[in-house]
Enzyme design. Structure first.
Site, short mmCIF file in Angstrom:
data_model
loop_
_atom_site.label_atom_id
_atom_site.label_comp_id
_atom_site.label_asym_id
_atom_site.label_seq_id
_atom_site.Cartn_x
_atom_site.Cartn_y
_atom_site.Cartn_z
N TRP A 17 -33.44 39.51 -12.98
CA TRP A 17 -33.99 39.01 -14.24
C TRP A 17 -34.49 40.19 -15.06
CZ3 TRP A 17 -33.23 34.32 -15.99
CH2 TRP A 17 -33.94 33.90 -17.13
N HIS A 51 -32.31 31.81 -4.55
CA HIS A 51 -33.72 31.65 -4.19
C HIS A 51 -34.23 30.28 -4.61
CE1 HIS A 51 -34.07 32.84 -8.41
NE2 HIS A 51 -35.25 32.22 -8.40
N ASP A 53 -37.51 28.06 -6.11
CA ASP A 53 -38.78 28.08 -6.84
C ASP A 53 -39.69 26.99 -6.27
OD1 ASP A 53 -37.84 30.01 -8.59
OD2 ASP A 53 -37.67 28.65 -10.32
N HIS A 57 -44.74 28.49 -9.09
CA HIS A 57 -44.08 29.43 -10.01
C HIS A 57 -44.53 29.18 -11.46
CE1 HIS A 57 -41.28 32.27 -11.48
NE2 HIS A 57 -40.24 31.50 -11.67
N HIS A 162 -38.90 24.12 -16.30
CA HIS A 162 -39.50 24.35 -14.98
C HIS A 162 -40.72 23.45 -14.78
CE1 HIS A 162 -37.26 28.24 -14.63
NE2 HIS A 162 -37.44 28.05 -13.34
ZN LIG Z 1 -36.94 31.55 -9.70
#
Ligand SMILES: [Zn+2]
Length: 210
Positions: A17, A51, A53, A57, A162
């Site tokens: 990222w 991965h 989350d 997060h 998210h």
């Molecule tokens: Zn992530």
């Protein structure tokens, strides 16, 4: 039955990222150099490669990765292939052929071509979920979502998608390589590293299917 490894290989060249540290792998003990064994150390963001989350997060003091339910991370999953969309919206999902009562849903998009091609440049225009898609998935009681790029949310719009998913207890898997799997039903095994107090962790993810 076949086993498909849908995990990205972690290498010093792994796409990370923007702003994250690159992956660093160093051999701290080496047989070649006269040591009795080979030992390596790694440093990387917990959101490197494939991965998971955890709620923490985006929800401060939320559940961290060691407390995620293995019942969600292991079980029947559906891979939905959406080759022609640039954003996964609610209307895309309504029109898609998702089996009823799907609890784990993995999105294969044109993102996976980046992994198949070995593209080493971070893509900002990757395919991800819109806010109304995240809301629809929560309404439909989907409990795990996976995507084939490094975020479930569009670039520079990470917070709302998210937050909607993680608030509802949806487990998010990012960085899947779905280039070698077809749309359909699988048994998924996604096992994040058991790191205490951490908001996400690298995982090995496999799909078992026909
Ligand atoms: Zn992530």
């Amino acid at each position: 039955m076949r086993t498909y490894d849908v995990t990205l290989t972690i290498t010093p060249d792994s796409i990370v990222w923007p702003g994250d540290q690159p992956v660093n792998i160093v051999r701290t003990s080496s047989i070649t150099a006269g040591d009795t064994s080979n030992v390596s150390e790694i440093s990387m963001s917990c959101h490197t490669g494939t991965h998971v989350d955890a709620p923490d997060h985006f929800l401060n003091n939320g559940i961290t990765v060691e407390d995620l339910s293995l019942d969600l991370l292991v079980g029947r999953a559906y891979v939905l292939y959406l080759p022609d969309v640039s954003v996964i919206t609610a209307s895309v999902l309504i029109d898609a052929d998702i089996p009823p009562r799907t609890r784990r849903l993995l999105f294969k998009t044109r993102n996976s071509e980046n992994w198949a091609n070995g593209n080493r440049e971070f893509q900002t225009d990757f395919v991800a979920l819109s806010v109304d898609a995240a809301e629809l998935l929560v309404d439909r009681n989907v409990k795990l979502v996976g995507i084939d790029y490094l975020s479930i949310a569009p670039y520079n719009m990470g917070v709302p998608v998210h937050t909607i998913l993680l608030t509802a207890g949806v487990v998010v898997i990012e960085g899947l390589d779905l280039s070698k799997v077809s749309q359909g039903r699988y048994t998924m095994h996604c096992l994040p590293m058991k790191l205490v107090g951490v908001e996400g962790a690298p995982a090995r993810a496999i799909l078992v299917g026909v």
